[in-house]
Write an enzyme that holds these catalytic residues in place. Structure first.
Site, PDB file in Angstrom:
ATOM      1  CE1 TYR A   1      -3.657  -2.340   0.119  1.00 14.41           C
ATOM      2  CE2 TYR A   1      -4.365  -1.223   2.118  1.00 14.41           C
ATOM      3  CZ  TYR A   1      -4.605  -2.129   1.109  1.00 14.41           C
ATOM      4  OH  TYR A   1      -5.799  -2.804   1.068  1.00 14.41           O
ATOM      5  N   GLY A   2       2.094   1.145   0.489  1.00 14.75           N
ATOM      6  CA  GLY A   2       2.904   2.330   0.748  1.00 14.75           C
ATOM      7  C   GLY A   2       3.230   3.176  -0.458  1.00 14.75           C
TER       8      GLY A   2
ATOM      9  CG  ASN B   1       0.603   2.471  11.196  1.00 12.25           C
ATOM     10  OD1 ASN B   1       0.527   3.312  12.089  1.00 12.25           O
ATOM     11  ND2 ASN B   1       1.004   1.233  11.431  1.00 12.25           N
TER      12      ASN B   1
ATOM     13  CD  GLU C   1       3.402  -8.922   2.983  1.00  7.01           C
ATOM     14  OE1 GLU C   1       3.014  -9.978   2.444  1.00  7.01           O
ATOM     15  OE2 GLU C   1       2.838  -8.427   3.994  1.00  7.01           O
TER      16      GLU C   1
ATOM     17  CB  CYS D   1       4.422   0.283   8.540  1.00  7.28           C
ATOM     18  SG  CYS D   1       3.950  -1.112   7.482  1.00  7.28           S
ATOM     19  CB  THR D   2       1.045  -3.401  11.447  1.00  3.64           C
ATOM     20  OG1 THR D   2       0.533  -3.550  10.114  1.00  3.64           O
ATOM     21  CG2 THR D   2       0.133  -2.485  12.241  1.00  3.64           C
TER      22      THR D   2
END
Length: 284
Positions: free
Chosen positions: A55-56, A87, A165, A197-198
């Site tokens: 998403y970043g 986040n 990831e 960020c998680t």
């Protein structure tokens, strides 16, 4: 202030229902694990939007559409509350978005910001975050809303999420990226840093070694504390043992399954596929 102003009792809820949770991928597992640590009787319906990760580097408007779509999906799963375990999603969702949900929704930004303000001594706070979260300046705005005199320094970390990831939590590549992204915060003399960020707590060992003596704030801990207080105050804590957790992914892949087993100790058994339609394509 310890409770987010965005959450108010809405419809009558059943305390036996699960808690919804979502992230762009495996980062939200840090929130998932914290929930199980603090509220072991609760069950979770988790959604990882792995088809759209990361998403970043996406535009805030697109992330906003995805987040609202996922919240709508989670409400169809009959949850009693939703934790936004992402986040950047927390950054782009508005007060109106929270208010229109039929169940209470809890975000990370308020919780991380207020926790940092509670521990900083120098009023110099750093944020490690994705480029999208940095672009929204959500942590900066929230911190300075409560403490205008506090200086906030942001560092975008585009390499972190892809590392996590693919299961790279340590090693030379991780250390090099951590050194690069923490250098501006060290140079700024911050005494407190928020994981913006998680995904980033997966890299916690390296981050701690590069930020020795600095308070590290994990909003995953703070959001679950707020959620637990809300459930307790509204008599919504599950009394019986937990029901099975349910995990959805928009693109279920082997690394997602492996990380769930490694980090959460759970086996994801593919039964069916649930794909959230990309809102950007739905109208085309």
């Amino acid at each position: 202030m310890t409770t987010s102003p965005l959450n108010h009792p809405r419809q009558e809820l059943d305390r036996s229902l699960p808690i919804g949770m979502f992230d762009s991928g495996v980062g939200g597992f840090t929130v998932f694990r914290q929930l199980k640590k603090i509220l072991p009787n609760e069950s979770v319906v988790y959604f990882g939007d792995t088809a759209n990760i990361p998403y970043g580097d996406k535009q805030p408007g697109l992330i906003h559409a995805w987040a609202k779509n996922i919240i709508a999906f989670l409400t169809t799963q009959r949850v009693k509350a939703i934790a936004v375990a992402c986040n950047v999603s927390s950054s782009v969702l508005t007060e109106a978005d929270f208010a229109e949900s039929p169940v209470p929704v809890f975000g990370l930004i308020y919780n991380g910001a207020t926790a940092a303000l509670n521990v900083t001594q120098s009023n110099r706070i750093g944020i490690l975050a994705t480029a999208a979260t940095v672009q929204t300046a959500s942590y900066v705005k929230t911190i300075q809303r409560f403490s205008p005199e506090t200086a906030v320094f942001q560092s975008a970390c585009p390499k972190f999420v892809p590392l996590v990831e693919r299961g790279a939590f340590s090693g030379a590549e991780v250390d090099a990226a951590v050194s690069e992204y923490t250098a501006p915060l060290r140079n700024a003399g911050v005494d407190t840093v928020i994981y913006g960020c998680t995904h980033y707590p997966f890299l916690g060992a390296s981050i701690k070694s590069h930020l020795e003596g600095v308070h590290l704030i994990d909003p995953a801990v703070e959001i679950i504390s707020e959620l637990a207080a809300y459930l307790h105050n509204h008599n919504l804590l599950r009394q019986e043992g937990p029901a099975p957790d349910v995990v959805f992914a928009s693109d279920l892949n082997g690394q997602f399954i492996n990380t769930a087993k490694l980090f959460l100790g759970i086996d994801i058994r593919p039964i069916s596929s649930q794909v959230i339609v990309n809102p950007a394509k739905a109208n085309s």
